[in-house]
Design a protein around this motif. Structure first.
Motif, PDB file in Angstrom:
ATOM      1  N   THR A  15       0.832  -1.213   0.000  1.00  0.00           N
ATOM      2  CA  THR A  15       0.000   0.000   0.000  1.00  0.00           C
ATOM      3  C   THR A  15       0.863   1.258   0.000  1.00  0.00           C
ATOM      4  O   THR A  15       0.587   2.228  -0.729  1.00  0.00           O
ATOM      5  CB  THR A  15      -0.922  -0.016   1.223  1.00  0.00           C
ATOM      6  OG1 THR A  15      -1.738  -1.198   1.195  1.00  0.00           O
ATOM      7  CG2 THR A  15      -1.822   1.215   1.234  1.00  0.00           C
ATOM      8  N   ALA A  16       1.913   1.258   0.828  1.00  0.00           N
ATOM      9  CA  ALA A  16       2.794   2.431   0.882  1.00  0.00           C
ATOM     10  C   ALA A  16       3.492   2.659  -0.453  1.00  0.00           C
ATOM     11  O   ALA A  16       3.603   3.805  -0.923  1.00  0.00           O
ATOM     12  CB  ALA A  16       3.824   2.239   1.996  1.00  0.00           C
ATOM     13  N   VAL A  17       3.951   1.581  -1.088  1.00  0.00           N
ATOM     14  CA  VAL A  17       4.617   1.730  -2.385  1.00  0.00           C
ATOM     15  C   VAL A  17       3.653   2.266  -3.431  1.00  0.00           C
ATOM     16  O   VAL A  17       3.997   3.153  -4.229  1.00  0.00           O
ATOM     17  CB  VAL A  17       5.212   0.366  -2.819  1.00  0.00           C
ATOM     18  CG1 VAL A  17       5.677   0.422  -4.274  1.00  0.00           C
ATOM     19  CG2 VAL A  17       6.382  -0.004  -1.920  1.00  0.00           C
ATOM     20  N   LEU A  18       2.416   1.754  -3.431  1.00  0.00           N
ATOM     21  CA  LEU A  18       1.430   2.259  -4.390  1.00  0.00           C
ATOM     22  C   LEU A  18       1.112   3.729  -4.128  1.00  0.00           C
ATOM     23  O   LEU A  18       1.009   4.533  -5.068  1.00  0.00           O
ATOM     24  CB  LEU A  18       0.152   1.427  -4.308  1.00  0.00           C
ATOM     25  CG  LEU A  18       0.209   0.033  -4.945  1.00  0.00           C
ATOM     26  CD1 LEU A  18      -1.096  -0.697  -4.714  1.00  0.00           C
ATOM     27  CD2 LEU A  18       0.495   0.140  -6.448  1.00  0.00           C
ATOM     28  N   ALA A 167       9.508   0.830  -7.864  1.00  0.00           N
ATOM     29  CA  ALA A 167       8.518   0.403  -6.872  1.00  0.00           C
ATOM     30  C   ALA A 167       8.653  -1.072  -6.552  1.00  0.00           C
ATOM     31  O   ALA A 167       8.590  -1.477  -5.382  1.00  0.00           O
ATOM     32  CB  ALA A 167       7.112   0.723  -7.384  1.00  0.00           C
ATOM     33  N   VAL A 168       8.843  -1.892  -7.607  1.00  0.00           N
ATOM     34  CA  VAL A 168       9.011  -3.331  -7.376  1.00  0.00           C
ATOM     35  C   VAL A 168      10.269  -3.607  -6.571  1.00  0.00           C
ATOM     36  O   VAL A 168      10.274  -4.425  -5.639  1.00  0.00           O
ATOM     37  CB  VAL A 168       9.032  -4.088  -8.719  1.00  0.00           C
ATOM     38  CG1 VAL A 168       9.427  -5.547  -8.518  1.00  0.00           C
ATOM     39  CG2 VAL A 168       7.680  -3.995  -9.402  1.00  0.00           C
ATOM     40  N   THR A 169      11.353  -2.907  -6.928  1.00  0.00           N
ATOM     41  CA  THR A 169      12.598  -3.093  -6.179  1.00  0.00           C
ATOM     42  C   THR A 169      12.431  -2.695  -4.725  1.00  0.00           C
ATOM     43  O   THR A 169      12.881  -3.407  -3.809  1.00  0.00           O
ATOM     44  CB  THR A 169      13.722  -2.277  -6.832  1.00  0.00           C
ATOM     45  OG1 THR A 169      13.878  -2.672  -8.205  1.00  0.00           O
ATOM     46  CG2 THR A 169      15.028  -2.473  -6.094  1.00  0.00           C
ATOM     47  N   ALA A 170      11.785  -1.544  -4.511  1.00  0.00           N
ATOM     48  CA  ALA A 170      11.561  -1.103  -3.131  1.00  0.00           C
ATOM     49  C   ALA A 170      10.664  -2.076  -2.381  1.00  0.00           C
ATOM     50  O   ALA A 170      10.889  -2.378  -1.197  1.00  0.00           O
ATOM     51  CB  ALA A 170      10.946   0.296  -3.127  1.00  0.00           C
ATOM     52  N   PHE A 171       9.635  -2.602  -3.081  1.00  0.00           N
ATOM     53  CA  PHE A 171       8.726  -3.553  -2.437  1.00  0.00           C
ATOM     54  C   PHE A 171       9.463  -4.831  -2.048  1.00  0.00           C
ATOM     55  O   PHE A 171       9.315  -5.336  -0.935  1.00  0.00           O
ATOM     56  CB  PHE A 171       7.566  -3.870  -3.369  1.00  0.00           C
ATOM     57  CG  PHE A 171       6.626  -4.917  -2.842  1.00  0.00           C
ATOM     58  CD1 PHE A 171       5.672  -4.599  -1.900  1.00  0.00           C
ATOM     59  CD2 PHE A 171       6.713  -6.231  -3.287  1.00  0.00           C
ATOM     60  CE1 PHE A 171       4.815  -5.564  -1.397  1.00  0.00           C
ATOM     61  CE2 PHE A 171       5.861  -7.200  -2.803  1.00  0.00           C
ATOM     62  CZ  PHE A 171       4.902  -6.862  -1.855  1.00  0.00           C
ATOM     63  N   LEU A 176      11.797  -8.220   2.005  1.00  0.00           N
ATOM     64  CA  LEU A 176      12.896  -8.997   2.574  1.00  0.00           C
ATOM     65  C   LEU A 176      13.241  -8.511   3.976  1.00  0.00           C
ATOM     66  O   LEU A 176      13.496  -9.316   4.887  1.00  0.00           O
ATOM     67  CB  LEU A 176      14.120  -8.921   1.669  1.00  0.00           C
ATOM     68  CG  LEU A 176      13.993  -9.615   0.303  1.00  0.00           C
ATOM     69  CD1 LEU A 176      15.250  -9.366  -0.526  1.00  0.00           C
ATOM     70  CD2 LEU A 176      13.761 -11.110   0.485  1.00  0.00           C
ATOM     71  N   VAL A 177      13.253  -7.201   4.138  1.00  0.00           N
ATOM     72  CA  VAL A 177      13.509  -6.656   5.476  1.00  0.00           C
ATOM     73  C   VAL A 177      12.400  -7.076   6.438  1.00  0.00           C
ATOM     74  O   VAL A 177      12.657  -7.449   7.591  1.00  0.00           O
ATOM     75  CB  VAL A 177      13.627  -5.123   5.412  1.00  0.00           C
ATOM     76  CG1 VAL A 177      13.695  -4.531   6.813  1.00  0.00           C
ATOM     77  CG2 VAL A 177      14.861  -4.717   4.611  1.00  0.00           C
ATOM     78  N   ALA A 178      11.137  -7.033   5.955  1.00  0.00           N
ATOM     79  CA  ALA A 178      10.014  -7.446   6.805  1.00  0.00           C
ATOM     80  C   ALA A 178      10.114  -8.921   7.171  1.00  0.00           C
ATOM     81  O   ALA A 178       9.822  -9.306   8.308  1.00  0.00           O
ATOM     82  CB  ALA A 178       8.693  -7.164   6.091  1.00  0.00           C
ATOM     83  N   ALA A 179      10.536  -9.764   6.187  1.00  0.00           N
ATOM     84  CA  ALA A 179      10.691 -11.195   6.479  1.00  0.00           C
ATOM     85  C   ALA A 179      11.771 -11.415   7.542  1.00  0.00           C
ATOM     86  O   ALA A 179      11.599 -12.211   8.473  1.00  0.00           O
ATOM     87  CB  ALA A 179      11.021 -11.963   5.203  1.00  0.00           C
TER      88      ALA A 179
END
Length: 471
Positions: A15-18, A167-171, A176-179
């Protein structure tokens, strides 16, 4: 829990990336449209200045030549009209739809085109802008400029592709950071969950060993390990006391029995001899009770690993050993054993449980009744379990008494005078649970009891945990 946390974090990140990329993409499209408007308005202003200076046919031919070169260079269509709508010069086909008429009318009233439709990768293919001809408030005509948008649409498409890639790269990076964050947060929780499960299964040595995670969870781990150690110490002291007391009492009790037996010849016939025999029976019963308590304490403190054992052979051996006992009691003992049954259990667990079940049946099944022993494999959650079943045709017990039969010292009211301590089935149940198995008692039809022992098969499946593997 980890999947749920990752799902929430991923949804928030997406949502933030969008919310960041969509306004950025829209802003660039609008900016590119504004840039196109400013570029082409400058051209339209130049054509308007040339049209305003027309005085002779030569001036008109010069204007037409300029329009033609511009149209060939940029692929645009340009039309210059006078206040009455007459064409002063033209290059290319200018649209004549309602939008073109509206733009021309606005230009003839002295108003320039101030806004174009936003250029997107899929359209529009062309845009129309109009510029009045004249100076100050005097309008001598209008310039209509039809501009192709291929270059602008290409720029928007390239920039949007870059924004999408970013956006895809940031997502992906944020995911990965969230995981990693979820793994860091929940690893101590998973370790605590496994330790609690092992502790609930009776493995008192179970501890949470993970040193990672936030400070709150590390503190919780320390508290849990301290609690588990305190519980293990308390249970160990309790079991040690029962075992020590049972063991220490056996010697005085044996001495007492020996003295009673030695005193028997000196007791005269009559009430005294009957009381002496009753005292000997009570002493024997107390010795049996101490043996049961000692066996139960040893069973609870046992920590041997489970290993693969031949259940079929154990059942056949125990049935053969008990057959003379049942024949002497006038009972019929039969067996139906599937060959090759193997289970994960403590050494001789199946035989020891079967001894307790057959001993119990021998006490409570009347003469002339039948005891039938079966051993077979049964499916269980994708694996197999070994089922040893002892069914009798005795009187059984009431439905209210069935759940109590596996408790320690439990006896049905109608069986209070039957010899025994009430620990046989309790010890068998402890032994079954130590093997990750289940011991259950149900009523047989039309009368009697069925006691069933379920042990995990050699594939490692545990009947107490469904299809989950043994920890």
């Amino acid at each position: 829990m980890r999947r749920r946390l990752l799902a929430v974090l991923t949804a928030l990140i997406g949502t933030a990336v969008l919310l960041l990329s969509l306004p950025l993409a829209d802003s660039y499209a609008r900016g590119r449209t504004e840039h196109l408007l400013l570029q082409r308005r400058a051209d339209a202003v130049r054509f308007a200045d040339l049209a305003n200076r027309i005085r002779t046919d030569a001036d008109r031919r010069e204007l037409t030549a300029e329009l033609t070169r511009y149209a060939e260079l940029y692929g645009a269509a340009v039309t210059v009209v006078d206040p009455s709508g007459g064409v002063l010069g033209r290059a290319g086909a200018t649209p004549t739809d309602a939008i073109a008429e509206d733009a021309r009318s606005r230009a003839l009233t002295g108003r320039s085109t101030e806004m174009l439709p936003t250029i997107l990768p899929w359209g529009p293919d062309t845009v129309l802008l109009a510029e009045p001809v004249g100076q100050d408030e005097r309008v001598n005509g209008a310039v209509l400029l039809t501009v192709p948008t291929a270059a602008a649409r290409h720029d928007v498409l390239v920039r949007w592709a870059l924004i999408a890639a970013g956006a895809v790269t940031a997502f992906v990076a944020a995911a990965l950071v969230a995981a990693g964050l979820a793994r860091w947060l929940l690893r101590p929780v998973d370790e605590l969950d496994r330790a609690v499960a092992r502790l609930a299964d009776g493995r008192l040595e179970a501890r949470a060993v993970s040193d990672g995670g936030p400070p709150e969870l590390r503190r919780l781990r320390r508290h849990f390990n301290g609690m588990a150690q305190a519980v293990a110490d308390a249970l160990r002291r309790q079991r040690d006391f029962v075992a020590d007391a049972s063991h220490q009492l056996r010697n005085p009790l044996a001495t007492l029995v020996l003295q009673l037996e030695n005193a028997e010849p000196h007791v005269p016939p009559g009430p005294g001899l009957a009381a002496h025999a009753l005292a000997l029976d009570e002493a024997d019963r107390l010795a049996e009770l101490l043996d049961g308590l000692l066996a139960l304490a040893r069973m609870e403190s046992a920590s041997e690993p489970l290993a693969e054992h031949d259940v079929s052979a154990a059942v056949r051996d125990r049935v053969a050993a008990w057959a003379p006992v049942f024949r002497a009691g006038g009972q019929e003992l039969t067996a139906d054993v599937t060959p090759g049954l193997r289970a994960l259990a403590l050494p001789d667990a199946a035989g020891r449980v079967l001894d307790a079940l057959l001993d119990n049946a021998g006490k409570f099944v009347p003469e002339g009744e039948r005891i039938h022993v079966t051993a077979e494999a049964a499916p269980d959650g994708g694996g197999t379990v070994v089922v040893v079943r002892v069914a009798d045709t005795g009187p059984g017990v009431s439905a209210e008494q069935l759940p109590l039969l596996l408790r320690r010292f439990s006896r049905a009211p109608e069986h209070q005078n039957v010899p025994g301590t009430g620990l046989g089935l309790a010890i068998a149940d402890e032994l079954a649970r130590a093997c990750d198995g289940i011991l259950s008692v149900t009523a047989a039809s039309p009368h009697g009891l069925t006691v069933e022992l379920r042990l995990p098969g050699a594939d490692g499946r545990s009947p107490s945990q469904g299809s989950a593997e043994r920890p």
